[in-house]
Design a protein around this motif. Sequence first.
Motif, PDB file in Angstrom:
ATOM      1  N   ASP A 126      72.513  33.694  50.677  1.00  0.00           N
ATOM      2  CA  ASP A 126      73.812  34.449  50.893  1.00  0.00           C
ATOM      3  C   ASP A 126      74.435  34.798  49.774  1.00  0.00           C
ATOM      4  O   ASP A 126      74.971  35.971  49.704  1.00  0.00           O
ATOM      5  CB  ASP A 126      74.618  33.660  51.864  1.00  0.00           C
ATOM      6  N   LEU A 127      74.625  33.981  48.866  1.00  0.00           N
ATOM      7  CA  LEU A 127      75.439  34.168  47.770  1.00  0.00           C
ATOM      8  C   LEU A 127      74.848  35.474  46.906  1.00  0.00           C
ATOM      9  O   LEU A 127      75.685  36.385  46.272  1.00  0.00           O
ATOM     10  CB  LEU A 127      75.693  33.109  46.675  1.00  0.00           C
ATOM     11  N   LYS A 135      75.275  39.019  48.307  1.00  0.00           N
ATOM     12  CA  LYS A 135      76.521  39.632  48.016  1.00  0.00           C
ATOM     13  C   LYS A 135      76.853  39.871  46.566  1.00  0.00           C
ATOM     14  O   LYS A 135      77.793  41.061  46.425  1.00  0.00           O
ATOM     15  CB  LYS A 135      77.801  38.601  48.341  1.00  0.00           C
ATOM     16  N   HIS A 136      76.206  39.414  45.748  1.00  0.00           N
ATOM     17  CA  HIS A 136      76.514  39.441  44.138  1.00  0.00           C
ATOM     18  C   HIS A 136      75.472  39.959  43.189  1.00  0.00           C
ATOM     19  O   HIS A 136      75.574  39.877  42.147  1.00  0.00           O
ATOM     20  CB  HIS A 136      77.274  38.434  43.604  1.00  0.00           C
TER      21      HIS A 136
END
Length: 400
Positions: free
Chosen positions: A18-19, A22-23
């Motif tokens: 998930d992290l 996003k990045h």
Amino acid sequence: MDAAFTAEQDEIRRTLRDLLAKHSGPGEVRAAVRTAEGHDRALWRRLAQELGLPGLALPEEYGGAGCTATELALACEETGRALLPSPLLATAVLAAPLIAALGTPAQRAGLLPRIADGALTAALAVPGGSMAAALGLTADNRSGGWAGGGRAGGVQARLGDGGWRLYGEADRVLDGHSAGLLLVAAHTGGYPRSRTLLFLARAEAEGLTRTRLTSMDETRPLARVELRDTPAELLGSDEAADVCGALAATGRTAAAHLAAEAVGAAAGALARTVAYVKEREQFGRAIGSFQAVKHRLADLYVRVEAARSAAYHAAWDPAAGPLALAQALEAARTVAGEAVQLHGGIGFTWEHEAHLYVKRAAGDELLFGPVHRLRDHAAGQAGLFGDVTPDGLVHGVAVR
């Protein structure tokens, strides 16, 4: 062997995915590799401080999470899926295990907690750009040929009144341009009594020059390290330590983590390709509805899943690491090539993200392979060709 993952392992995978979603998209990856460090420092600090990524497999007494190789392999699979440029491989997979295995209590206490919290990054520098041979993945590393054989090549270490001094150079050092600490493989004892030892060289050490090289895969920054009478500290306290054995043990575990990372990259390329063929239309239909395209994607799916099974097994049994790495690198190469083909005309443009996966697959095989050498050495180690001598001969016949 219990192939099921625990709830904690699944949570590590989900949180990291998930992290990174996003990045660490294609745009962020391209921006990160063009920085001086070759990675996003802010994202690396977040991965280290919030998720404890570099200390995942380090003992709790040194500030790590005390997890096993399996947890780190799952993390590597997710960083591979996102093609994340980071010091994770060089620091946590290659350097930290060597420090833990060979370092003195003071060295371990002084270095490993800083690695675990992300404050210190490290890189393994071996002469000749022969990382795969040094780690015992494609050849017996005890022959010493990869380190210069004690002759004029490689890096030479000399003990004087002021301590150890290093002279020589090492090419294709992964993250060598930005690491705060270098683990340098060097020869000492001269040619007659030559032996390979590991030394710690600080980034700010006198006589140390580091130059970032242009590499095929920008997400794997490589550097040339030059040492000119550079002060260094012996890793460990015993000059008779089995350095080659420690390198080979680290190589087997690293192969399992590299295999997981390559599987992640292959899975990422496949997922993006499947999404594309569902949207791209030709003759009034999505190209993914054509039987020929379905067959190609099904073949790729089978390759990825087979490589994933091998990588997970290697995380449990590192002895299977080199073979798992060979299978994963082959799967990554095949999937990346098919991704370019199935994207059609847009896939052939350098600006398209499919080429990031092609470069990762090709770059990893150049750095840690090639595939046929990985399999050849593993077969020799297993005795499939009979008795194999350290120079790779079977009954006087070269098998390389």
